[in-house]
Design a protein around this motif. Structure first.
Motif, PDB file in Angstrom:
ATOM      1  N   ARG A   1       0.834  -1.202   0.000  1.00 54.60           N
ATOM      2  CA  ARG A   1       0.000   0.000   0.000  1.00 54.60           C
ATOM      3  C   ARG A   1       0.865   1.247   0.000  1.00 54.60           C
ATOM      4  O   ARG A   1       1.860   1.329   0.722  1.00 54.60           O
ATOM      5  CB  ARG A   1      -0.918  -0.001   1.218  1.00 54.60           C
ATOM      6  CG  ARG A   1      -2.035  -1.000   1.143  1.00 54.60           C
ATOM      7  CD  ARG A   1      -2.773  -1.177   2.449  1.00 54.60           C
ATOM      8  NE  ARG A   1      -3.151   0.078   3.089  1.00 54.60           N
ATOM      9  CZ  ARG A   1      -4.028   0.150   4.097  1.00 54.60           C
ATOM     10  NH1 ARG A   1      -4.595  -0.952   4.553  1.00 54.60           N
ATOM     11  NH2 ARG A   1      -4.325   1.307   4.646  1.00 54.60           N
TER      12      ARG A   1
ATOM     13  N   TRP B   1       0.666  -0.101  -9.513  1.00 51.88           N
ATOM     14  CA  TRP B   1      -0.480   0.136  -8.634  1.00 51.88           C
ATOM     15  C   TRP B   1      -1.774  -0.279  -9.320  1.00 51.88           C
ATOM     16  O   TRP B   1      -2.042   0.086 -10.462  1.00 51.88           O
ATOM     17  CB  TRP B   1      -0.553   1.605  -8.228  1.00 51.88           C
ATOM     18  CG  TRP B   1      -1.690   1.873  -7.292  1.00 51.88           C
ATOM     19  CD1 TRP B   1      -2.871   2.471  -7.568  1.00 51.88           C
ATOM     20  CD2 TRP B   1      -1.739   1.510  -5.903  1.00 51.88           C
ATOM     21  NE1 TRP B   1      -3.662   2.516  -6.447  1.00 51.88           N
ATOM     22  CE2 TRP B   1      -2.991   1.928  -5.410  1.00 51.88           C
ATOM     23  CE3 TRP B   1      -0.844   0.882  -5.042  1.00 51.88           C
ATOM     24  CZ2 TRP B   1      -3.375   1.731  -4.079  1.00 51.88           C
ATOM     25  CZ3 TRP B   1      -1.224   0.675  -3.720  1.00 51.88           C
ATOM     26  CH2 TRP B   1      -2.475   1.105  -3.249  1.00 51.88           C
ATOM     27  N   ASN B   2      -2.580  -1.067  -8.616  1.00 51.98           N
ATOM     28  CA  ASN B   2      -3.885  -1.506  -9.110  1.00 51.98           C
ATOM     29  C   ASN B   2      -4.952  -0.637  -8.475  1.00 51.98           C
ATOM     30  O   ASN B   2      -5.325  -0.833  -7.310  1.00 51.98           O
ATOM     31  CB  ASN B   2      -4.108  -2.979  -8.775  1.00 51.98           C
ATOM     32  CG  ASN B   2      -5.375  -3.543  -9.394  1.00 51.98           C
ATOM     33  OD1 ASN B   2      -6.322  -2.815  -9.659  1.00 51.98           O
ATOM     34  ND2 ASN B   2      -5.389  -4.843  -9.638  1.00 51.98           N
TER      35      ASN B   2
ATOM     36  N   ASP C   1      -8.007  -0.514  -9.038  1.00 51.12           N
ATOM     37  CA  ASP C   1      -9.325  -1.149  -8.941  1.00 51.12           C
ATOM     38  C   ASP C   1      -9.422  -2.154  -7.803  1.00 51.12           C
ATOM     39  O   ASP C   1     -10.506  -2.646  -7.501  1.00 51.12           O
ATOM     40  CB  ASP C   1      -9.659  -1.861 -10.261  1.00 51.12           C
ATOM     41  CG  ASP C   1      -9.735  -0.900 -11.430  1.00 51.12           C
ATOM     42  OD1 ASP C   1     -10.262   0.217 -11.242  1.00 51.12           O
ATOM     43  OD2 ASP C   1      -9.250  -1.258 -12.523  1.00 51.12           O
ATOM     44  N   ASP C   2      -8.295  -2.497  -7.200  1.00 49.29           N
ATOM     45  CA  ASP C   2      -8.310  -3.526  -6.163  1.00 49.29           C
ATOM     46  C   ASP C   2      -7.297  -3.175  -5.079  1.00 49.29           C
ATOM     47  O   ASP C   2      -6.134  -3.548  -5.134  1.00 49.29           O
ATOM     48  CB  ASP C   2      -7.980  -4.891  -6.777  1.00 49.29           C
ATOM     49  CG  ASP C   2      -8.224  -6.048  -5.812  1.00 49.29           C
ATOM     50  OD1 ASP C   2      -8.354  -5.795  -4.595  1.00 49.29           O
ATOM     51  OD2 ASP C   2      -8.268  -7.198  -6.275  1.00 49.29           O
ATOM     52  N   TRP C   3      -7.762  -2.426  -4.089  1.00 49.99           N
ATOM     53  CA  TRP C   3      -6.903  -1.961  -3.001  1.00 49.99           C
ATOM     54  C   TRP C   3      -6.249  -3.137  -2.277  1.00 49.99           C
ATOM     55  O   TRP C   3      -5.054  -3.118  -1.979  1.00 49.99           O
ATOM     56  CB  TRP C   3      -7.728  -1.126  -2.026  1.00 49.99           C
ATOM     57  CG  TRP C   3      -6.974  -0.604  -0.848  1.00 49.99           C
ATOM     58  CD1 TRP C   3      -6.836  -1.193   0.374  1.00 49.99           C
ATOM     59  CD2 TRP C   3      -6.238   0.621  -0.769  1.00 49.99           C
ATOM     60  NE1 TRP C   3      -6.081  -0.417   1.208  1.00 49.99           N
ATOM     61  CE2 TRP C   3      -5.704   0.712   0.538  1.00 49.99           C
ATOM     62  CE3 TRP C   3      -5.991   1.660  -1.665  1.00 49.99           C
ATOM     63  CZ2 TRP C   3      -4.938   1.791   0.957  1.00 49.99           C
ATOM     64  CZ3 TRP C   3      -5.223   2.739  -1.231  1.00 49.99           C
ATOM     65  CH2 TRP C   3      -4.704   2.800   0.049  1.00 49.99           C
ATOM     66  N   ASP C   4      -7.021  -4.173  -1.988  1.00 48.37           N
ATOM     67  CA  ASP C   4      -6.498  -5.304  -1.235  1.00 48.37           C
ATOM     68  C   ASP C   4      -5.405  -6.041  -2.005  1.00 48.37           C
ATOM     69  O   ASP C   4      -4.460  -6.555  -1.399  1.00 48.37           O
ATOM     70  CB  ASP C   4      -7.622  -6.273  -0.874  1.00 48.37           C
ATOM     71  CG  ASP C   4      -8.560  -5.700   0.176  1.00 48.37           C
ATOM     72  OD1 ASP C   4      -8.150  -4.782   0.909  1.00 48.37           O
ATOM     73  OD2 ASP C   4      -9.712  -6.162   0.262  1.00 48.37           O
ATOM     74  N   TYR C   5      -5.538  -6.096  -3.322  1.00 48.37           N
ATOM     75  CA  TYR C   5      -4.526  -6.781  -4.109  1.00 48.37           C
ATOM     76  C   TYR C   5      -3.156  -6.153  -3.895  1.00 48.37           C
ATOM     77  O   TYR C   5      -2.137  -6.855  -3.793  1.00 48.37           O
ATOM     78  CB  TYR C   5      -4.868  -6.745  -5.595  1.00 48.37           C
ATOM     79  CG  TYR C   5      -3.695  -7.104  -6.475  1.00 48.37           C
ATOM     80  CD1 TYR C   5      -3.286  -8.422  -6.617  1.00 48.37           C
ATOM     81  CD2 TYR C   5      -2.955  -6.108  -7.131  1.00 48.37           C
ATOM     82  CE1 TYR C   5      -2.175  -8.755  -7.390  1.00 48.37           C
ATOM     83  CE2 TYR C   5      -1.849  -6.429  -7.909  1.00 48.37           C
ATOM     84  CZ  TYR C   5      -1.468  -7.755  -8.034  1.00 48.37           C
ATOM     85  OH  TYR C   5      -0.375  -8.072  -8.789  1.00 48.37           O
ATOM     86  N   ASN C   6      -3.103  -4.845  -3.834  1.00 49.13           N
ATOM     87  CA  ASN C   6      -1.821  -4.157  -3.663  1.00 49.13           C
ATOM     88  C   ASN C   6      -1.127  -4.578  -2.372  1.00 49.13           C
ATOM     89  O   ASN C   6       0.097  -4.726  -2.339  1.00 49.13           O
ATOM     90  CB  ASN C   6      -2.042  -2.640  -3.673  1.00 49.13           C
ATOM     91  CG  ASN C   6      -2.608  -2.157  -4.993  1.00 49.13           C
ATOM     92  OD1 ASN C   6      -1.931  -2.175  -6.009  1.00 49.13           O
ATOM     93  ND2 ASN C   6      -3.872  -1.743  -4.984  1.00 49.13           N
TER      94      ASN C   6
ATOM     95  N   ASN D   1      -1.760  -7.495  -0.774  1.00 46.30           N
ATOM     96  CA  ASN D   1      -1.662  -8.945  -0.614  1.00 46.30           C
ATOM     97  C   ASN D   1      -1.028  -9.677  -1.785  1.00 46.30           C
ATOM     98  O   ASN D   1      -1.085 -10.910  -1.845  1.00 46.30           O
ATOM     99  CB  ASN D   1      -3.061  -9.517  -0.358  1.00 46.30           C
ATOM    100  CG  ASN D   1      -3.684  -8.953   0.912  1.00 46.30           C
ATOM    101  OD1 ASN D   1      -2.990  -8.688   1.885  1.00 46.30           O
ATOM    102  ND2 ASN D   1      -4.994  -8.752   0.892  1.00 46.30           N
TER     103      ASN D   1
END
Length: 471
Positions: free
Chosen positions: A255, A304-305, A307-312, A314
């Motif tokens: 993040r 940085w994605n 569209d998907d905060w959690d992906y960044n 995890n």
């Protein structure tokens, strides 16, 4: 982690620059005026005699929060807390509650006002001179304005000079506000307050070994763990594993808010640690340049994605990044013990303007910071009740500093736990992410904005927010 123990104790805490949980009671329930309460408070500063409520009925000390806390006088046994796991510790807390009730002739009541409701209660009832609660749980975004606007009691004016929070701080510690004299915040001292909200870097151990890279903790101990060295590690760990010309593993991914915040601390700086913005400083500029280069020049950071905060956060779980930012709750939530690879946690590398001896290693804005609002009857009694209520360990400081096994288990290894604890010992306060400013970090990460442009765009936004907070 045996050798890392020597770092624990470099300094227990950095002098913090800034500080930062329907009620009734207080002067509203007694009918006494604020002036009378002030007179009572003034006499308290000249005597260390233990206060006690002398009414025929116990006085209710109401504590306003925005989430459920256990235990209070409405509870009948430890299992009223539906999440109780450590029965012995729960019983100690429950017994402390009962002892305080008898000692002071009081009842303690937690009241969940909701997050918005607690702010409204402070801004309306305290302003009116009749606070709904005797104690409020706050966080810096609204706790500091409460102090600056005169809504919080200066404990130096109502407590004996030898009160613990004004001297040793064995039970309750305070948080200082740069430019504001006095002692206002009460934070509970205890072992779990150290590793809590302590974010470290983490590495995939197998990827480090495959790349022939040394444990970063060994570099840190030798004073060699710097931004430049971390950059070398990220470059070595960024790989096209199948030779198709596309990067399969990036040196870093996590993040941006954690990245920016902790790089600032590792560079000996902050954005909002007083009533004057520091976004425009050279040191913050160095942080932003480093981040810009990670994503846009060296290409060592996972793109940085948006569209998907959690992906960044995890991406490490699937082996897509070799280094990430972690904490006990992250490891626990992702069940890191079952991922099939080992982890090495380490402190943040030292920046070009940083200093290992003086850098803060944790932003101390997430802990519970309580205030006694102005206008409360006998604030000395309220403080004394709260201190003794939180002293469930009966002056056994070893018990006070006990950290339950959840933290150790979540850290996976004792080395990782020691790193997390070490990073949590030296704190600072930076309100940059509590100001309501939309910094537009993705524009920096994707190259639409340079570091200098980012500073220019955001410096006045930060200053305006600080002006509003400290008005």
């Amino acid at each position: 982690m045996k050798k890392f123990k020597k770092f624990i104790g470099i300094g227990l805490s950095l002098a913090m620059l800034l500080g930062a949980t329907a009620c009734g009671g207080g002067s509203a329930s007694t009918g006494e005026s604020t002036e009378s309460a002030s007179n009572d408070a003034a006499s308290a500063t000249t005597s260390s005699e233990t206060p006690r409520h002398e009414g025929s009925e116990p006085r209710t000390i109401r504590i306003g929060t925005w989430y459920d806390i256990y235990y209070d006088s409405t509870n009948t046994d430890i299992y009223d807390d539906p999440s109780v796991s450590d029965e012995e510790l729960a019983q100690m807390n429950f017994d402390a509650l009962k002892a305080v009730e008898e000692k002071y002739n009081v009842r303690i009541e937690y009241v969940n006002l909701t997050y918005a409701g607690i702010q409204e209660s402070i801004n309306t009832s305290v302003l009116a001179g009749k606070p709904d609660c005797d104690i409020y749980l706050t966080e810096p975004s609204f706790g500091i304005p409460a102090v600056v606007n005169g809504y919080a009691t200066n404990l130096e004016e109502v407590l004996p000079a030898d009160a613990d929070i004004l001297t040793d701080q064995n039970y309750l510690r305070t948080i200082d506000i740069n430019g504001v004299d006095g002692t206002y915040f009460m934070c509970v001292v205890g072992g779990e307050s150290v590793p809590g909200s302590s974010y470290t870097l983490a590495f995939n151990k197998q990827m480090l070994e495959d790349a022939g890279l040394e444990n970063p903790n060994d570099l840190y101990e030798r004073g060699e763990w710097t931004w430049d060295k971390w950059k070398e590690y990220m470059q070595a760990l960024t790989q096209d594993t199948d030779g198709d010309g596309v990067t399969d593993v990036y040196g870093f991914g996590s993040r941006y808010d954690y990245l920016f915040e902790y790089l600032c601390m590792s560079n000996g700086t902050s954005v909002a640690s007083s009533d004057t913005e520091n976004m425009s400083s050279k040191e913050v500029g160095e942080v932003l340049d480093f981040i810009y280069n990670m994503y846009n020049v060296d290409h060592v950071a996972n793109p940085w994605n948006a569209d998907d905060w959690d992906y960044n956060q995890n991406a490490y779980v699937n082996g897509e990044v070799a280094c990430w930012i972690t904490q006990a709750w992250i490891s626990n939530a992702n069940e890191d013990q079952n991922l099939g690879f080992d982890e090495i946690w380490c402190p943040w590398p030292i920046g070009p303007s940083g200093n290992v001896e003086t850098n803060a290693r944790k932003n101390d804005i997430g802990g519970a910071a309580y205030i006694i609002p102005t206008g409360v009857e006998d604030p000395y009694l309220v403080y004394s009740v709260f201190q003794d209520y939180k002293d469930y360990y009966g002056d056994d400081f070893e018990q006070r500093d006990y950290v339950n096994e959840w933290w150790h288990d979540s850290a996976l290894t004792e080395e990782n736990y020691d790193v997390m604890y070490y990073c949590g010992e030296k704190t600072g306060v930076d309100l940059w992410n509590s100001l309501g400013v939309d910094y537009q970090f993705p524009a920096l990460l994707n190259g639409e904005m340079t570091a200098a442009q980012f500073q220019e765009t955001n410096k006045q936004l930060v200053q305006s927010a600080l002006d509003a907070m400290f008005k």
